[in-house]
Design a protein around this motif. Structure first.
Motif, short mmCIF file in Angstrom:
data_model
loop_
_atom_site.label_atom_id
_atom_site.label_comp_id
_atom_site.label_asym_id
_atom_site.label_seq_id
_atom_site.Cartn_x
_atom_site.Cartn_y
_atom_site.Cartn_z
N MET A 162 4.61 1.24 0.45
CA MET A 162 4.45 2.67 0.78
C MET A 162 2.61 3.13 0.36
O MET A 162 2.18 4.10 1.05
CB MET A 162 5.20 3.70 0.25
N PHE A 163 2.16 2.48 -0.30
CA PHE A 163 0.90 2.77 -1.01
C PHE A 163 -0.22 2.88 0.13
O PHE A 163 -0.90 3.97 0.42
CB PHE A 163 0.23 1.86 -2.13
N PRO A 164 -0.40 1.65 1.12
CA PRO A 164 -1.29 1.88 2.16
C PRO A 164 -1.05 2.99 3.10
O PRO A 164 -1.81 3.59 3.69
CB PRO A 164 -1.34 0.38 2.64
N ILE A 165 0.44 3.31 3.22
CA ILE A 165 0.78 4.08 4.33
C ILE A 165 0.56 5.64 3.90
O ILE A 165 -0.17 6.25 4.48
CB ILE A 165 2.20 3.99 4.54
N ARG A 166 0.67 5.76 2.35
CA ARG A 166 0.49 7.16 2.20
C ARG A 166 -0.85 7.17 1.85
O ARG A 166 -1.49 8.50 2.18
CB ARG A 166 1.12 7.28 0.51
#
Length: 620
Positions: free
Chosen positions: A351-355
């Motif tokens: 989720m880090f790149p999406i967030r």
């Protein structure tokens, strides 16, 4: 008033973002080495592409020539990686293609890039969900699907029973992600898992070549008959045998699909502000990780097609099953272990790149401000993880593997092309004086002063535009023999216009080559069009080549400008042309939703700014 509002709205769409000056962190805050970044790039890139997609492409699109597909896709990715390496040294901020296009091309292109990347990143998670379900189904002998049918078929339709595994796996992986939100040892785990993957795939390559048979690259009609495929006159999807059973068309389609397998190095760019020496380690991490991934994919695809005749690689086949074909069960479980490790690593911190992307777009005003909490608040981050963890299996349920692969590939290939365009344009622009200081002043002053400074900047730009013809005049001789050895506003403008024309001409050329069958029959009409386009492309490229380049020192620069960025754009567009019509239609619907969101929210935002500016002027 309406005219002024529309004018300001148009200016906003091409307004470029000013970056704040970097704050120099302490050594403890910058903890990532080049090895950490290489491990991150390889770990995010080597995944389902090598375990599932290789068999899919070899069996249905390219046959043994999949090695050429990976060669083409690898060349395209390396060219894009070189462009990313240069622009990351020029703009050393954590972000992605979204940030680079915003700084270089303006707000509208930044929104298009960011909106595409959101779909691509979520499609990547859906792909891993799909692959994990398939892996467990194959490892357990299809027991999951059979058990679900027997136990719940009386309560839900059969189609839902067949695919309920997607949602079960999605729930398990969602819990894994929630457990890793506070994991401070993320990069230790990443390096360990990446090492395991490389060891397992090295095992596949070495023993695949040892156990393989070169005859599988030279299959003929007799081999089909011996295999029980007696109706050789209608082989259809099996191709025609040999090294190129599906012809050059199969290579092009296969290369477009294989481009998905080499997506992942962009994750390195999200860690710029954590790297010890970002201007050196970021380019090095991108280039080295891409080269490692290309060698792995090339070797594995060659070993796979040597071990197993391509026509035995059916949809849903995984890499471990190749060892069952040569009756080597222990190797099957070794490779299956690496398969599961690879899929598990894909969900650590997914989720880090999406967030980060959604947070940046919301902070810039392109998405709703409430979405900034997705990256800063713990509760909001958990909620976002749950939402996207549910969306991923839903996408895996409604779309097949190839459609999900195409979604991800389209978004990233478009982003790669825009970054190559940015590199081409920025190299020929004059030096920006005091850009960081202006950004800092804008940050320190209030919103009203920002408005005033924007208006002053617009007035200065208008004055420069009016005075430029007196200082610099655009002549035919000046296009090929510029008078200044350093970039000027005029030469930078010439490069920007010429680069835009080249992007359009390259797109037309790829359309003609991909969708005009008269080229193969020697029809003079399409051949004339192709020759004319090549002449125009060559002439405009010559104009760019003659313009003075910036002498700014950078730790890394793309060599052979303007050829390599243009070649990167050409290859990316060619690969985009190979995507299916269904994928483009579904992608078009996503873009329509994005444009509706952008223009509806953007118009309100602009009108509000305009009214605020007017009221401030009246009070003054």
């Amino acid at each position: 008033m309406l005219h002024q509002a529309l004018r300001r709205f148009g200016q906003k769409m091409v307004r470029r973002r000013l970056l704040e000056p970097l704050v120099h962190e302490t050594v403890s805050e910058r903890s990532l080495s080049t090895l950490d970044l290489v491990a991150l790039g390889v770990g995010r890139t080597v995944g389902i592409g090598v375990y599932i997609l290789a068999g899919e492409v070899a069996g249905n699109q390219a046959g043994p020539s999949i090695v050429i597909c990976f060669l083409v896709a690898g060349l395209s990715s390396v060219l894009s990686g070189l462009c990313y390496a240069e622009i990351s040294t020029r703009i050393p901020h954590s972000g992605s293609s979204y940030l680079y296009t915003y700084v270089t091309m303006g707000e509208l292109w930044a929104f298009i890039t960011g909106w595409n990347l959101i779909l691509s990143l979520v499609a990547g998670v859906a792909n891993v969900t799909w692959a994990w379900t398939l892996a467990f189904t194959n490892l357990l002998g299809n027991q999951i699907s059979q058990t679900l049918r027997k136990s719940i078929l009386l309560h839900i339709p059969e189609v839902l029973a067949d695919y309920l595994g997607f949602f079960i796996v999605g729930l398990v992986l969602l819990l894994m992600e929630l457990q890793t939100l506070s994991n401070s040892q993320f990069f230790v785990v990443t390096k360990v898992v990446t090492l395991v993957k490389l060891l397992v795939l090295s095992f596949v390559i070495i023993f695949g070549f040892m156990k393989g048979d070169l005859h599988n690259w030279k299959l003929a009609e007799e081999d089909y008959i011996q295999a029980g495929l007696n109706d050789t006159s209608g082989l259809g999807p099996l191709g025609s045998g040999g090294f190129l059973p599906f012809g050059f068309e199969g290579i092009f389609h296969g290369a477009a699909t294989c481009s998905y397998a080499l997506i992942g190095f962009h994750n390195i760019l999200t860690r710029v502000e954590e790297a010890k020496n970002p201007q050196r380690s970021i380019p090095m991490g991108i280039v080295v990780s891409l080269l490692i991934c290309f060698l792995v994919y090339f070797g594995v695809s060659a070993a796979l097609t040597l071990m197993v005749p391509y026509y035995r690689l059916r949809p849903g086949s995984t890499l471990p099953e190749a060892f069952l074909h040569i009756d080597w069960a222990p190797a099957y479980y070794i490779v299956a272990f690496g398969f599961l490790c690879s899929l598990s690593a894909s969900f650590l911190g997914f989720m880090f790149p999406i967030r980060l992307l959604i947070y940046m777009m919301a902070q810039d005003g392109l998405l709703f401000p409430v979405l900034t909490r997705i990256h800063t608040g713990t509760y909001a981050s958990i909620v976002a993880t749950v939402i996207f963890g549910i969306i991923a299996p839903i996408m895996a349920f409604f779309f097949g593997l190839i459609n999900l692969v195409n979604f991800r590939s389209i978004g990233f290939l478009l982003a790669y092309s825009l970054v190559a365009f940015c590199v081409l344009v920025l190299r020929y622009q004059p030096e920006m004086q005091n850009g960081g200081d202006e950004a800092q002043v804008q940050e320190e002053n209030g919103g009203d002063e920002v408005q005033v400074q924007e208006e002053n900047g617009e007035n200065e730009a208008r004055v420069q535009e009016e005075n430029r013809p007196a200082a610099e005049k655009l002549t035919l001789q000046g296009l090929f023999f510029p008078s200044s050895p350093t970039p000027t506003p005029l030469s930078g403008w010439v490069v920007y216009v010429c680069s835009s024309l080249l992007a359009l001409l390259l797109t037309l050329l790829c359309l003609v080559l991909a969708h005009w069958p008269g080229l193969l029959s020697g029809d003079p009409g399409p051949i004339t069009v192709v020759v004319l386009l090549l002449v125009l492309i060559t002439g405009i490229t010559g104009v760019i080549w003659r313009q003075p380049q910036s002498s700014t020192h950078l730790p890394f620069k793309v060599p052979a400008l303007p050829l390599l960025p243009l070649l990167s754009i050409l290859m990316n567009i060619c690969l985009l042309m190979q995507m299916t019509a269904d994928s483009w239609a579904q992608f078009g619907i996503w873009m329509l939703i994005g444009f509706a969101l952008y223009f509806s929210y953007g118009i309100q935002h602009i009108m509000q700014e305009f009214r605020t500016t007017n009221s401030t002027s009246v009070r003054a």
